[in-house]
Design an enzyme around this catalytic site. Structure first.
Site, PDB file in Angstrom:
ATOM      1  N   TYR A 147       0.854  -1.196   0.000  1.00 18.97           N
ATOM      2  CA  TYR A 147       0.000   0.000   0.000  1.00 18.97           C
ATOM      3  C   TYR A 147       0.889   1.245   0.000  1.00 18.97           C
ATOM      4  O   TYR A 147       0.955   1.970   0.984  1.00 18.97           O
ATOM      5  CB  TYR A 147      -0.916   0.012   1.223  1.00 18.97           C
ATOM      6  CG  TYR A 147      -2.014  -1.043   1.181  1.00 18.97           C
ATOM      7  CD1 TYR A 147      -1.925  -2.138   0.329  1.00 18.97           C
ATOM      8  CD2 TYR A 147      -3.140  -0.935   1.986  1.00 18.97           C
ATOM      9  CE1 TYR A 147      -2.920  -3.098   0.287  1.00 18.97           C
ATOM     10  CE2 TYR A 147      -4.140  -1.908   1.945  1.00 18.97           C
ATOM     11  CZ  TYR A 147      -4.013  -2.988   1.096  1.00 18.97           C
ATOM     12  OH  TYR A 147      -5.007  -3.934   1.068  1.00 18.97           O
TER      13      TYR A 147
ATOM     14  N   ASP B   1      -0.836 -18.381  -1.052  1.00 15.83           N
ATOM     15  CA  ASP B   1      -1.909 -19.136  -1.713  1.00 15.83           C
ATOM     16  C   ASP B   1      -2.221 -20.421  -0.941  1.00 15.83           C
ATOM     17  O   ASP B   1      -3.378 -20.713  -0.627  1.00 15.83           O
ATOM     18  CB  ASP B   1      -1.580 -19.409  -3.194  1.00 15.83           C
ATOM     19  CG  ASP B   1      -0.121 -19.788  -3.419  1.00 15.83           C
ATOM     20  OD1 ASP B   1       0.659 -19.801  -2.447  1.00 15.83           O
ATOM     21  OD2 ASP B   1       0.247 -20.078  -4.577  1.00 15.83           O
TER      22      ASP B   1
ATOM     23  N   ASP C   9      -4.386  -8.002   4.957  1.00 14.72           N
ATOM     24  CA  ASP C   9      -5.736  -7.482   4.727  1.00 14.72           C
ATOM     25  C   ASP C   9      -6.637  -8.603   4.204  1.00 14.72           C
ATOM     26  O   ASP C   9      -7.735  -8.837   4.710  1.00 14.72           O
ATOM     27  CB  ASP C   9      -5.643  -6.332   3.710  1.00 14.72           C
ATOM     28  CG  ASP C   9      -6.967  -5.606   3.548  1.00 14.72           C
ATOM     29  OD1 ASP C   9      -7.837  -5.747   4.427  1.00 14.72           O
ATOM     30  OD2 ASP C   9      -7.124  -4.895   2.543  1.00 14.72           O
TER      31      ASP C   9
ATOM     32  N   LYS D  11       5.476 -14.988  -0.390  1.00 12.31           N
ATOM     33  CA  LYS D  11       5.250 -15.374  -1.785  1.00 12.31           C
ATOM     34  C   LYS D  11       6.585 -15.214  -2.500  1.00 12.31           C
ATOM     35  O   LYS D  11       6.683 -14.602  -3.562  1.00 12.31           O
ATOM     36  CB  LYS D  11       4.155 -14.488  -2.412  1.00 12.31           C
ATOM     37  CG  LYS D  11       3.632 -14.961  -3.764  1.00 12.31           C
ATOM     38  CD  LYS D  11       2.967 -16.320  -3.710  1.00 12.31           C
ATOM     39  CE  LYS D  11       2.807 -16.868  -5.132  1.00 12.31           C
ATOM     40  NZ  LYS D  11       2.393 -18.286  -5.153  1.00 12.31           N
TER      41      LYS D  11
ATOM     42  N   ASP E 264      -9.869 -10.851   6.366  1.00 13.16           N
ATOM     43  CA  ASP E 264     -11.270 -10.975   5.957  1.00 13.16           C
ATOM     44  C   ASP E 264     -11.640 -12.439   5.765  1.00 13.16           C
ATOM     45  O   ASP E 264     -12.734 -12.887   6.115  1.00 13.16           O
ATOM     46  CB  ASP E 264     -11.547 -10.195   4.667  1.00 13.16           C
ATOM     47  CG  ASP E 264     -11.839  -8.723   4.933  1.00 13.16           C
ATOM     48  OD1 ASP E 264     -11.248  -8.172   5.873  1.00 13.16           O
ATOM     49  OD2 ASP E 264     -12.672  -8.128   4.212  1.00 13.16           O
TER      50      ASP E 264
HETATM   51 MG    MG Z   1     -10.034  -5.215   4.423  1.00 14.55          MG
END
Ligand code: MG
Ligand code: NAI
Length: 376
Positions: free
Chosen positions: A156, A239, A263, A206, A267
């Protein structure tokens, strides 16, 4: 927190309802159901405070998309200065269909997280008895994990650009930024947390596909791991890690991840636990040079806003995380125990968990459970 005045200390010594701690909280309800779950968090905080002699003074701020639409900005230009001196920030949710999501996010939450060096985004996940998750193999009591997301750098970043706009050669570039200081401090936080919990660390990577930043992440996490020989750890590709989180969530304890991976994982983990309405989060500045920000994981849920049926568990559990950060671990545990008790009793639950109760009814049940039989 400001030192108590002599007059206050004297008053405290004399009155039965004396409080031993006092905090000034910046309350930012935001938009949609943020406005509905914030009062729930506040009611439970106040109930816990009454039991433990803790007083909260709230300053409410109208920072939101509604403010953006009327005044052209999510918060005033000096917004951060107005809350810098508070003990903690408690936020509902921001977001409105009439304002682009990157405008609401970069106009409020991201500046707060970065300016206040809230480099840890902590997201605990638990399956409660009475609120089963959607997975057959995820049992109450067995799934109890924490996602530790790096919150200030990584993918980000604002570095990048677009050129050749509108042409066939149009190109967009975005640079991920990983620093030794940034990766070290989030890894240290994760290892210390795992040591306290008596668990292990899984580091999301990764490094097979992302050949510069991810091998660097692995290297620095490995270096920090050496300082915590009592904590077991392993590195897993993001993954495969996602698949394992669905197939066998009980095997995870602390998962440390970069900004983007963390992030997405949190979720996913919240969905594994049943409802995104139940997931809490803390944006922590562990050094306490700046206030930390506490917010449920969910957004403003425009589809159910205004009906009084939002699940307040995410916001109430978030308030418990705030209590813990303010060094009231016992009060924090009472709040999470109260949530568990109301769910276990099984009578009061909001529609996302298959019930018919309102936000206010669920909140009242938690307040009663916190207050106990001899409560106020
Ligand atoms: Mg989120
Ligand atoms: P959302 O979390 O608001 O809603 C997703 C789904 O979950 C909806 O069907 C909603 O009804 C349900 N839901 C969420 N919280 C619930 C609760 N407490 N009780 C019962 N059901 C609940 O995510 P969505 O729809 O992607 O975003 C809506 C707006 O919120 C957008 O503007 C988005 O940018 C913003 N947002 C803000 C966040 C924040 O303030 N930290 C985080 C995520 C989204």
């Amino acid at each position: 927190m400001a030192a108590e005045s002599p007059a206050r200390a004297e008053l405290g010594a004399r009155s039965a309802g004396a409080f031993r701690a006092r905090y000034r909280i910046a309350l930012i309800p935001g938009d949609g159901i943020g406005q509905e779950v914030c009062p729930a968090a506040r009611a439970v905080l106040d109930a816990a405070g009454r039991r433990h002699g803790i007083r909260f003074d709230y300053d409410e701020f109208d920072w939101s998309c509604a403010r953006y639409l009327s005044e052209g900005a999510m918060m005033p230009a000096d917004g951060l200065d107005r809350v810098r001196g508070h003990d903690a920030l408690l936020l509902g949710a921001v977001g409105d269909p009439s304002v682009a999501d990157h405008v609401s996010l970069w106009g409020l939450l991201i500046p707060i997280r970065r300016q206040f060096q809230q480099y840890v985004n902590l997201r605990p996940i638990k399956i409660f008895e009475g609120a089963p998750g959607p997975l057959r193999n995820a049992a109450a009591g067995e799934v109890d994990l924490v996602v530790v997301r790096e919150n200030t750098e990584g993918e980000y970043s604002e570095i990048g650009g677009r050129f050749g706009r509108g042409t066939a050669a149009e190109t967009a570039v975005q640079e991920a930024v990983f620093t030794r200081a940034g990766v070290s401090r989030i890894a240290d936080f994760a290892f210390r947390l795992a040591a306290r919990r008596g668990g292990g660390v899984t580091s999301a990577t990764k490094s097979n596909g992302i050949v510069h930043t991810m091998p660097f992440w692995d290297e620095v996490v490995g270096e920090r791991a050496a300082a915590y020989p009592e904590v077991s750890w392993r590195s897993e590709h993001i993954d495969a890690l996602c698949a394992k989180l669905v197939l066998d969530p009980a095997r995870f304890d602390v998962i440390v991840a970069s900004n983007l991976f963390g992030d997405i994982l949190s979720d996913l983990a919240a969905a594994v636990a049943g409802s995104i309405g139940m997931a809490p989060s803390a944006n922590l500045n562990p050094e306490r040079e700046f206030p930390s920000l506490f917010e449920p994981v969910h957004g403003s849920a425009p589809d159910i806003a205004g009906r009084g049926v939002a699940n307040p568990i995410g916001a109430i559990w978030t308030a418990a995380m705030m209590l813990e950060h303010l060094d009231h671990a016992e009060a924090a545990t009472e709040v999470t125990d109260a949530i568990a008790q109301v769910l276990r009793d099984g009578e009061v639950r909001t529609p996302d968990l298959g019930g018919k109760s309102t936000t206010a009814e669920f909140t009242a049940a938690v307040v009663d459970a916190v207050s106990g039989p001899t409560g106020p």
